[in-house]
Design a protein around this motif. Structure first.
Motif, PDB file in Angstrom:
ATOM      1  N   CYS A  42      -8.099 -11.704  62.241  1.00  0.00           N
ATOM      2  CA  CYS A  42      -8.124 -10.265  62.518  1.00  0.00           C
ATOM      3  C   CYS A  42      -8.370 -10.052  64.007  1.00  0.00           C
ATOM      4  O   CYS A  42      -9.004 -10.870  64.663  1.00  0.00           O
ATOM      5  N   THR A  44     -10.431  -8.210  65.289  1.00  0.00           N
ATOM      6  CA  THR A  44     -11.876  -8.182  65.532  1.00  0.00           C
ATOM      7  C   THR A  44     -12.395  -9.575  65.907  1.00  0.00           C
ATOM      8  O   THR A  44     -13.308  -9.706  66.726  1.00  0.00           O
ATOM      9  N   HIS A  64     -13.288 -12.843  58.485  1.00  0.00           N
ATOM     10  CA  HIS A  64     -13.757 -11.939  57.419  1.00  0.00           C
ATOM     11  C   HIS A  64     -12.605 -11.503  56.526  1.00  0.00           C
ATOM     12  O   HIS A  64     -12.604 -10.380  56.023  1.00  0.00           O
ATOM     13  N   CYS A 151      -9.112  -7.330  55.217  1.00  0.00           N
ATOM     14  CA  CYS A 151      -9.562  -6.426  56.286  1.00  0.00           C
ATOM     15  C   CYS A 151      -8.413  -5.563  56.734  1.00  0.00           C
ATOM     16  O   CYS A 151      -8.479  -4.344  56.651  1.00  0.00           O
TER      17      CYS A 151
HETATM   18 ZN    ZN Z   1     -10.963  -7.275  60.523  1.00  0.00          ZN
END
Ligand code: ZN
Ligand code: ZN
Length: 335
Positions: A42, A44, A64, A151
């Motif tokens: 991701c 992030t 995640h 996610c």
């Molecule tokens: Zn994420």
């Protein structure tokens, strides 16, 4: 176990992600231990590695969007059984007692625990998860397809909800990566017209293939006024661009956890006429459950780009340089 940790945060070229041998985690009370099969990559994770997000724990293992199978259950963990497939997402735990948790807005919890930020994530062979924060995944999705849903999918869905898209409305999407290409499919399924603005030519091609009405450059003006828009690109400079593209009464939702600075807004052209600017912060478990029902019904078709586990740093580098079309995933069966 083998794992990747965030060492000294910095540009991907400086090697912030470090391959390491770590002690095997053990499930605490109410937790299960999983063998990781696939972990999604991701943006992030990239923000964390590059230092755009302040590390909350030195040497944390990122990741995640984890699909794994249950190896052992900790004390009082009864929800899953050994061998079951389970998904781990960004929201790792909430306090359950703050004013936000109590009113059903656990995404705004005052002391949340995030996977791959506070507690170790899925760039590893093993992971533990609080069973109440894990997901059962619809069987129609393979491990590789299910990972980005955890996610990119859930957040894209919440962003779409936050954008208040009217039935049959016109939705603008700025940036077209893992999350956007899933949100676009949901909007199209719901009968929306979708306009995609992104700098990647491959992503524009994917958008049109999925059924978008229009695919243009990152700050291009769409041909029609938008009822709603979602900003997925972490570029604050696009906020005024997207606000200008909104029709009167339109809503812009900013989906990312990190955004570069927003330039000064021009009130008359960008906010007046009841245009709204909103952020999206994590998700509740109810969002996640609802999203998986919708995803399986459509069904969503995630475009994935697999990397071997040993190439996690390469996957993040490619993401940082716009070389991933769809969602990158790490496959543990490809060491
Ligand atoms: Zn994420
Ligand atoms: Zn709370």
């Amino acid at each position: 176990m083998r794992a990747w940790r965030v060492g000294q945060p910095g540009p991907m070229s400086s090697g912030p992600l470090v391959a390491d041998e770590c002690p095997d985690p053990r499930p605490g009370p109410g937790e299960v231990l999983l063998r990781v099969r696939v972990c999604g990559v991701c943006r992030t994770d990239l923000h964390l590695a590059e230092g755009d997000l302040t590390p909350r724990r030195p040497g944390v293992i990122p990741g995640h969007e984890v699909v794994g199978e249950v190896l052992t259950c900790g004390a009082r963990a009864t929800r899953f059984s050994r061998g079951e497939r389970v998904g781990v997402a960004w929201l790792g735990r909430t306090c359950g007692t703050c004013r936000f948790c109590l009113r059903g807005a656990e995404n705004l919890c005052l002391s949340p625990v995030f996977t791959g930020w506070d507690r170790d994530g899925g760039y590893a062979e093993l992971i533990t998860v609080a069973e109440n924060f894990a997901y059962r995944l619809p069987p129609r999705f393979s491990d590789e397809e299910a990972a980005p849903l955890l996610c990119a999918g859930i957040i894209g869905y919440r962003a779409l909800c936050r954008a208040d898209l009217p039935i049959g409305g016109r939705l603008g999407i700025y940036g077209f990566g893992g999350s956007a290409h899933l949100a676009a499919q949901i909007a199209l399924f719901q009968g929306a017209r979708v306009y995609v603005m992104t700098r990647s030519e491959e992503a524009r091609a994917l958008a049109l293939e999925l059924g978008a009405t229009f695919a243009g450059g990152a700050d291009e003006q769409p041909p029609d006024p938008l009822d709603s828009a979602i900003l997925f690109a972490p570029a604050g400079g696009l906020v005024p661009v997207a606000l200008r593209a909104l029709d009167r009464g339109g809503t812009l939702a900013v989906a990312g956890i990190h955004l570069s600075d927003i330039p000064p807004l021009h009130y008359a052209a960008e906010l007046f006429q009841e245009r709204q600017l909103r952020s999206v912060t994590a998700n509740t478990r109810a969002d996640g459950e609802e999203f998986f029902r919708v995803a399986a019904e459509i069904p969503l078709r995630p475009t994935t780009v697999p990397y071997p586990f040993s190439a996690a740093d390469k996957a993040l580098l490619d993401l940082s340089e716009d070389r991933v079309t769809g969602a990158a995933v790490l496959r543990m069966d490809d060491p």
